[in-house]
Scaffold this active site. Structure first.
Site, PDB file in Angstrom:
ATOM      1  N   ARG A   1      30.976  37.322  37.875  1.00  0.00           N
ATOM      2  CA  ARG A   1      31.886  37.066  39.002  1.00  0.00           C
ATOM      3  C   ARG A   1      32.971  36.091  38.576  1.00  0.00           C
ATOM      4  O   ARG A   1      32.685  35.036  38.023  1.00  0.00           O
ATOM      5  CB  ARG A   1      31.103  36.493  40.190  1.00  0.00           C
ATOM      6  CG  ARG A   1      31.939  35.892  41.308  1.00  0.00           C
ATOM      7  CD  ARG A   1      32.578  36.974  42.177  1.00  0.00           C
ATOM      8  NE  ARG A   1      33.503  36.410  43.149  1.00  0.00           N
ATOM      9  CZ  ARG A   1      33.208  36.109  44.406  1.00  0.00           C
ATOM     10  NH1 ARG A   1      31.978  36.291  44.850  1.00  0.00           N
ATOM     11  NH2 ARG A   1      34.122  35.630  45.209  1.00  0.00           N
TER      12      ARG A   1
ATOM     13  N   ARG B   1      35.403  42.564  42.706  1.00  0.00           N
ATOM     14  CA  ARG B   1      34.420  41.681  42.074  1.00  0.00           C
ATOM     15  C   ARG B   1      33.172  42.440  41.656  1.00  0.00           C
ATOM     16  O   ARG B   1      32.809  43.423  42.264  1.00  0.00           O
ATOM     17  CB  ARG B   1      34.056  40.533  42.999  1.00  0.00           C
ATOM     18  CG  ARG B   1      33.567  40.993  44.344  1.00  0.00           C
ATOM     19  CD  ARG B   1      33.577  39.920  45.382  1.00  0.00           C
ATOM     20  NE  ARG B   1      34.948  39.564  45.677  1.00  0.00           N
ATOM     21  CZ  ARG B   1      35.314  38.761  46.650  1.00  0.00           C
ATOM     22  NH1 ARG B   1      34.421  38.237  47.433  1.00  0.00           N
ATOM     23  NH2 ARG B   1      36.564  38.477  46.872  1.00  0.00           N
TER      24      ARG B   1
ATOM     25  N   ASP C   1      29.354  39.805  45.001  1.00  0.00           N
ATOM     26  CA  ASP C   1      29.636  38.825  46.035  1.00  0.00           C
ATOM     27  C   ASP C   1      28.347  38.615  46.811  1.00  0.00           C
ATOM     28  O   ASP C   1      27.765  39.576  47.329  1.00  0.00           O
ATOM     29  CB  ASP C   1      30.742  39.346  46.959  1.00  0.00           C
ATOM     30  CG  ASP C   1      31.208  38.317  47.964  1.00  0.00           C
ATOM     31  OD1 ASP C   1      31.096  37.106  47.687  1.00  0.00           O
ATOM     32  OD2 ASP C   1      31.700  38.721  49.038  1.00  0.00           O
TER      33      ASP C   1
ATOM     34  N   ASP D   1      26.918  36.312  49.933  1.00  0.00           N
ATOM     35  CA  ASP D   1      27.288  35.404  51.018  1.00  0.00           C
ATOM     36  C   ASP D   1      26.063  35.041  51.840  1.00  0.00           C
ATOM     37  O   ASP D   1      25.324  35.927  52.283  1.00  0.00           O
ATOM     38  CB  ASP D   1      28.322  36.050  51.947  1.00  0.00           C
ATOM     39  CG  ASP D   1      29.690  36.188  51.315  1.00  0.00           C
ATOM     40  OD1 ASP D   1      30.045  35.335  50.483  1.00  0.00           O
ATOM     41  OD2 ASP D   1      30.405  37.144  51.662  1.00  0.00           O
TER      42      ASP D   1
END
Length: 191
Positions: free
Chosen positions: A83, A92, A95, A97
């Site tokens: 990343r 990317r 990711d 989150d």
């Protein structure tokens, strides 16, 4: 242990393999268990320029890690998988989150929970509902099902792909698509 919901997304470097590798790394975090995995969904990229479609999923972790330690672990997994943080909302490899951490609200310089844009993103809400159910109460008392009603799954495609690595599971994701409401229910439960 605290339930924590993590969104996963990838649109570079064999997204299916990236997400499967990340799920495996999440399951190996200290004091953490991968409790459930959503199905994988395909969505158009949100961000600058022409980008490939994303594969997205949500997992539930049961963890003893504190929120910032969990964030550090997520960022370490992202970095290990290539990343780069050069362009906001750019393409990317991975990711990760932190969407929800128990029923806590967190407002730190490095971390905001619930994730500030999760309520506007079908590619987060539908996989979250597949793992947690539409009756999940968010820290503000709002029910996930009500958010789903205001965020149509336009452009979101539920696939038959799995976060669990199986022989042949890293085949091209574009070959196995279906509409968000069709196919197997509830997703993959823990390993």
């Amino acid at each position: 242990m605290i339930p924590a919901y993590i969104a996963l997304g990838s649109n570079l470097g064999n997204p299916l393999a990236q997400l499967q590798r990340a799920a495996g790394a999440l399951d190996k975090l200290p004091g953490t268990r991968l409790a459930a995995c959503s199905p994988l969904y395909r969505s158009a990229a949100v961000g600058p320029g022409e980008q490939p479609d994303y594969l997205n999923a949500v997992v539930r972790l049961d963890t003893d890690l504190q929120p910032l330690a969990l964030l550090d672990a997520l960022q370490a997994i992202e970095a290990a998988q290539g990343r780069e943080r050069e362009v906001r909302w750019g393409a990317r490899t991975l990711d990760l989150d932190l969407l929800l951490y128990g029923a806590q609200r967190i407002d730190e310089p490095r971390l905001t929970v619930p994730h500030p844009r999760m309520t506007q993103r079908a590619f987060v809400l539908y996989p979250l509902a597949a793992v947690a159910g539409a009756n999940l109460l968010l820290p503000n008392g709002e029910e996930l099902g009500k958010l789903l009603a205001t965020c149509p799954p336009e452009g979101l495609q539920r696939t038959t792909l799995s976060l669990r690595e199986t022989p042949g599971s890293t085949a091209r994701a574009s070959d196995r698509r279906q509409a968000p409401g069709n196919g197997p229910d509830a997703g993959d439960k823990g390993h």
